[in-house]
Every structure is written in C-alpha cells, then in structure tokens.
Write a protein that holds these residues in place. Structure first.
Motif, short mmCIF file in Angstrom:
data_model
loop_
_atom_site.label_atom_id
_atom_site.label_comp_id
_atom_site.label_asym_id
_atom_site.label_seq_id
_atom_site.Cartn_x
_atom_site.Cartn_y
_atom_site.Cartn_z
N UNK A 45 0.89 -1.02 0.04
CA UNK A 45 0.00 -0.62 0.03
C UNK A 45 1.18 0.84 -0.17
N UNK A 46 2.04 1.05 0.89
CA UNK A 46 2.72 2.09 0.75
C UNK A 46 4.21 2.01 -0.32
N UNK A 47 3.58 1.86 -0.76
CA UNK A 47 5.24 1.45 -2.37
C UNK A 47 3.50 2.18 -3.23
N UNK A 48 2.37 1.49 -3.34
CA UNK A 48 2.00 1.94 -4.03
C UNK A 48 1.36 3.18 -3.98
N UNK A 49 1.02 3.65 -2.87
CA UNK A 49 0.79 5.49 -2.23
C UNK A 49 1.82 5.98 -2.99
N UNK A 50 3.03 5.64 -2.85
CA UNK A 50 3.86 6.91 -3.12
C UNK A 50 4.12 6.67 -5.26
N UNK A 51 4.37 5.32 -6.15
CA UNK A 51 3.89 5.46 -6.85
C UNK A 51 3.35 6.43 -7.45
N UNK A 52 1.73 6.64 -6.86
CA UNK A 52 0.70 7.75 -7.14
C UNK A 52 1.03 8.84 -7.09
N UNK A 53 2.01 9.42 -6.20
CA UNK A 53 2.59 10.70 -6.07
C UNK A 53 3.02 10.85 -6.79
N UNK A 54 4.75 10.44 -7.11
CA UNK A 54 4.91 10.24 -8.81
C UNK A 54 4.38 10.35 -9.08
N UNK A 55 3.81 9.44 -9.76
CA UNK A 55 2.97 9.59 -11.08
C UNK A 55 2.21 10.93 -11.25
N UNK A 56 1.74 11.70 -10.58
CA UNK A 56 0.98 12.66 -10.49
C UNK A 56 2.04 13.18 -10.99
N UNK A 57 2.83 13.86 -9.75
CA UNK A 57 4.07 14.56 -9.84
C UNK A 57 4.53 14.52 -11.68
N UNK A 58 4.90 13.63 -11.91
CA UNK A 58 4.89 13.76 -13.07
C UNK A 58 4.14 14.97 -14.38
N UNK A 59 2.88 13.60 -14.42
CA UNK A 59 1.62 14.39 -14.91
C UNK A 59 1.54 15.86 -14.94
N UNK A 60 1.79 16.42 -13.62
CA UNK A 60 1.70 17.62 -13.32
C UNK A 60 2.88 18.69 -14.59
N UNK A 61 4.13 17.66 -13.78
CA UNK A 61 5.23 18.40 -14.38
C UNK A 61 4.78 18.58 -15.89
N UNK A 62 4.52 17.48 -16.96
CA UNK A 62 3.89 17.65 -18.02
C UNK A 62 3.53 18.01 -18.32
N UNK A 63 2.10 18.31 -17.84
CA UNK A 63 0.74 19.16 -18.17
C UNK A 63 1.56 20.95 -18.41
N UNK A 64 2.41 21.36 -17.26
CA UNK A 64 2.98 22.72 -17.34
C UNK A 64 4.12 22.96 -18.62
N UNK A 65 4.59 22.11 -18.36
CA UNK A 65 5.58 22.16 -19.62
C UNK A 65 5.03 21.82 -21.02
N UNK A 66 4.17 21.26 -21.14
CA UNK A 66 3.49 20.93 -22.51
C UNK A 66 2.79 22.18 -22.69
N UNK A 67 1.95 22.75 -21.09
CA UNK A 67 1.42 24.41 -21.86
C UNK A 67 2.28 25.36 -22.55
N UNK A 68 3.68 25.61 -21.61
CA UNK A 68 4.11 25.88 -21.37
C UNK A 68 4.79 26.32 -23.36
#
Length: 86
Positions: A45-68
C-alpha cells in the motif's frame, strides 16, 4: 574465527536479517491486526501510494511543460498505470 564458528547460524548475516525482519513484524502486528492487514500488504500500500504521488507529479510537470511549449495546442493526456493490490 574458527571454521566451526563461522558456519553457526547465529554468525550468518542472512539469519540476522531474518531475525530483524521478524522483530519488525512483531512491532507492527497489533496495529495491522486492527486493519486486518499483513506487514507485506502494508508495504505494498505504501509503495503504491508513493507511485501514485510520483506519477501525479510527473503528470503535472508534463502538463505545465507542454502548456508552456504549446500555448493553445491540445495534447494527449498522459495516463499513469497504478495497480493497487491487497
């Protein structure tokens, strides 16, 4: 150290790691029993929570980068694979 001493179970590194693992499980057991979980399930559960956070951060960074980079252009949305197992 003599040869006979070196092969005794108490002198083996793997046995020390195993013993430590058992002691950690004993510490967590009362809390996990209330949740009806094993220690291994908690780690998952802790590992999957970490993955969820990591992928969410990655997604948001890609979203901001692509938007710019692509003001006004539509991009495909990145979907992240997170598997929660119990």
């Amino acid at each position: 150290m003599e040869k006979d001493e070196a092969i005794k179970l108490n002198n083996q590194l793997c046995f020390s790691i195993y013993s430590l693992s058992r002691e950690i499980n004993k510490l967590y057991r009362p809390f996990l029993e209330e949740l009806n979980l094993t220690y291994t399930q908690l780690l998952l559960i802790v590992y999957n929570a970490f993955l969820l956070i990591a992928y969410t951060v990655q997604f948001l960074m890609e979203l901001v980068t692509n938007d710019c980079k692509n003001k006004g252009k539509k991009d495909d949305v990145f979907l992240f694979p997170v598997v929660l197992q119990t």
